[in-house]
Write a protein that holds these residues in place. Structure first.
Motif, PDB file in Angstrom:
ATOM      1  N   ASP A 218      -8.473  -3.854  99.316  1.00  0.00           N
ATOM      2  CA  ASP A 218      -7.517  -2.886  99.870  1.00  0.00           C
ATOM      3  C   ASP A 218      -6.396  -3.607 100.607  1.00  0.00           C
ATOM      4  N   TRP A 219      -6.762  -4.636 101.382  1.00  0.00           N
ATOM      5  CA  TRP A 219      -5.770  -5.430 102.120  1.00  0.00           C
ATOM      6  C   TRP A 219      -4.815  -6.143 101.162  1.00  0.00           C
ATOM      7  N   LEU A 220      -5.342  -6.688 100.070  1.00  0.00           N
ATOM      8  CA  LEU A 220      -4.509  -7.358  99.081  1.00  0.00           C
ATOM      9  C   LEU A 220      -3.578  -6.371  98.377  1.00  0.00           C
ATOM     10  N   GLU A 221      -4.086  -5.176  98.081  1.00  0.00           N
ATOM     11  CA  GLU A 221      -3.247  -4.140  97.460  1.00  0.00           C
ATOM     12  C   GLU A 221      -2.056  -3.809  98.355  1.00  0.00           C
ATOM     13  N   ASN A 227       5.093  -7.691  98.801  1.00  0.00           N
ATOM     14  CA  ASN A 227       5.249  -9.094  98.449  1.00  0.00           C
ATOM     15  C   ASN A 227       5.050  -9.264  96.950  1.00  0.00           C
ATOM     16  N   ARG A 228       5.921 -10.057  96.326  1.00  0.00           N
ATOM     17  CA  ARG A 228       5.765 -10.338  94.893  1.00  0.00           C
ATOM     18  C   ARG A 228       4.458 -11.096  94.651  1.00  0.00           C
ATOM     19  N   TYR A 273      -0.040  -7.203  89.208  1.00  0.00           N
ATOM     20  CA  TYR A 273      -0.011  -8.615  89.622  1.00  0.00           C
ATOM     21  C   TYR A 273      -0.894  -9.466  88.718  1.00  0.00           C
ATOM     22  N   THR A 274      -2.086  -8.977  88.384  1.00  0.00           N
ATOM     23  CA  THR A 274      -2.972  -9.703  87.482  1.00  0.00           C
ATOM     24  C   THR A 274      -2.345  -9.863  86.111  1.00  0.00           C
ATOM     25  N   ARG A 275      -1.698  -8.818  85.624  1.00  0.00           N
ATOM     26  CA  ARG A 275      -1.037  -8.910  84.323  1.00  0.00           C
ATOM     27  C   ARG A 275       0.115  -9.915  84.365  1.00  0.00           C
ATOM     28  N   GLU A 276       0.853  -9.943  85.452  1.00  0.00           N
ATOM     29  CA  GLU A 276       1.943 -10.913  85.537  1.00  0.00           C
ATOM     30  C   GLU A 276       1.417 -12.344  85.476  1.00  0.00           C
ATOM     31  N   GLY A 322       6.173  -5.189  85.369  1.00  0.00           N
ATOM     32  CA  GLY A 322       7.193  -4.584  86.214  1.00  0.00           C
ATOM     33  C   GLY A 322       7.303  -5.174  87.621  1.00  0.00           C
ATOM     34  N   ARG A 323       7.008  -6.451  87.779  1.00  0.00           N
ATOM     35  CA  ARG A 323       7.047  -7.047  89.109  1.00  0.00           C
ATOM     36  C   ARG A 323       8.242  -7.970  89.335  1.00  0.00           C
TER      37      ARG A 323
END
Length: 329
Positions: A218-221, A227-228, A273-276, A322-323
């Motif tokens: 949750d904190w990372l989300e 943040n990029r 983010y994981t997909r990027e 989309g990041r």
């Protein structure tokens, strides 16, 4: 996951009875450093200077810790400089093996040995401890440089600059204190947190692990909402250390390790983010979902006694993330 005792192999699982059902990870024992000039690093002895075709990396495509080192080998352009052997995904009574009846398993292309534990005893005939990957082997001194993934990626980050000219820096000096703080929380609650949840043998130990895991996700989300990357606009080792757990989360940890409060795809920022990171040049080639799914479900008999390989969700890691624009490392 067995271990060696005075150089002899024992098929022994982790002891959770003495820890109230909690999984306790053993520390790596080979802690030398590969450096540009062969000078000693923060631990171990010197004499391991960067040279082309001197070092060999033993990895599992299923293991998140070994995966880190493969990613850095790609990012830093070390494919022509550090050779690799890939173990079989099944880790049974003999531990990691060099069988080759599975796509992506290469056998021991350096020594022709049958088992990873023989690499350890080749370096130290009286070795006692767990037999883990990655293993960074020195062909010249005929020994293990390191079996600690977090340190191998830092070696790869900087040691070969004079050979490759690749100046991308994922461990920038001015950001190290903040990176270490983020790494520490992610390691304890996420990287190792999924294992503490999955290998727990008591309800109390499981609860103590799974709650911090999802609090940290949750904190990372929230962090990635503004943040990029974890440290802002700059991609660092902290991102790659997290990525190897995230890419395994829905295919394995959600079901197999009972980390099922939410899926990765339920977190919009983490999933994008994981997909990027998956789409970063060279990274997708280091991901083998077949090995990942096969290893965990087939190897962990105490969790999956019938060794049934599940039908997994179909995830499109190449879906546009989309990041924003890709910056330099």
């Amino acid at each position: 996951m067995g271990l060696l005792v005075d150089g002899k192999w024992h098929d022994t699982w982790y002891d959770t009875k003495s820890t109230g059902g909690a999984f306790k990870r053993s520390a790596a024992q080979f802690r030398n450093w590969l450096t540009a000039d062969g000078s000693a690093g923060p631990s171990g002895k010197g004499g391991f200077n960067a040279e082309t075709d001197r070092y060999h990396l033993y990895v599992s495509l299923a293991c998140p810790w070994a995966h880190r080192t493969l990613i850095f080998r790609e990012l830093k352009g070390l494919n022509k400089h550090v050779s690799v052997s890939v173990v079989h995904p099944d880790m049974l009574d003999k531990g990691w093996t060099f069988e080759t009846d599975d796509h992506g398993a290469t056998g021991d292309t350096l020594h022709g040995l049958g088992f990873a534990h023989q690499i350890y005893t080749k370096a130290d005939p009286t070795y006692s401890g767990r037999v883990t990957v990655p293993i960074l082997w020195d062909k010249k001194q005929q020994t293990i440089v390191s079996n600690e993934s977090s340190e191998i990626i830092r070696m790869f980050n900087s040691a070969f600059y004079g050979i490759t000219g690749n100046a991308d820096d994922y461990w920038p000096e001015q950001m190290r204190d903040e990176i270490e703080e983020v790494n520490a929380r992610i390691y304890s609650n996420v990287n190792n947190g999924v294992y503490k949840s999955g290998f727990a043998t008591s309800q109390q130990a499981y609860d103590a692990a799974v709650d911090p895991l999802f609090e940290t996700l949750d904190w990372l989300e929230d962090r990635l909402a503004s943040n990029r990357y974890l440290m802002g606009d700059r991609l660092t080792e902290a991102d790659w250390r997290l990525f190897t757990t995230l890419i395994r989360f829905d295919p394995v940890y959600h079901l197999h390790f009972k980390c099922n409060r939410r899926r990765l795809i339920d977190y919009p920022n983490l999933w994008a983010y994981t997909r990027e990171l998956y789409q970063w040049p060279g990274v997708a080639s280091t991901v083998n979902i077949h090995h990942i799914v096969r290893h965990y479900h087939y190897s962990h008999e105490s969790i999956n006694p019938h060794r049934i390989i599940p039908t997994n969700p179909i995830l499109d890691y190449m879906e546009p993330h989309g990041r924003g624009q890709r910056p330099a490392a």
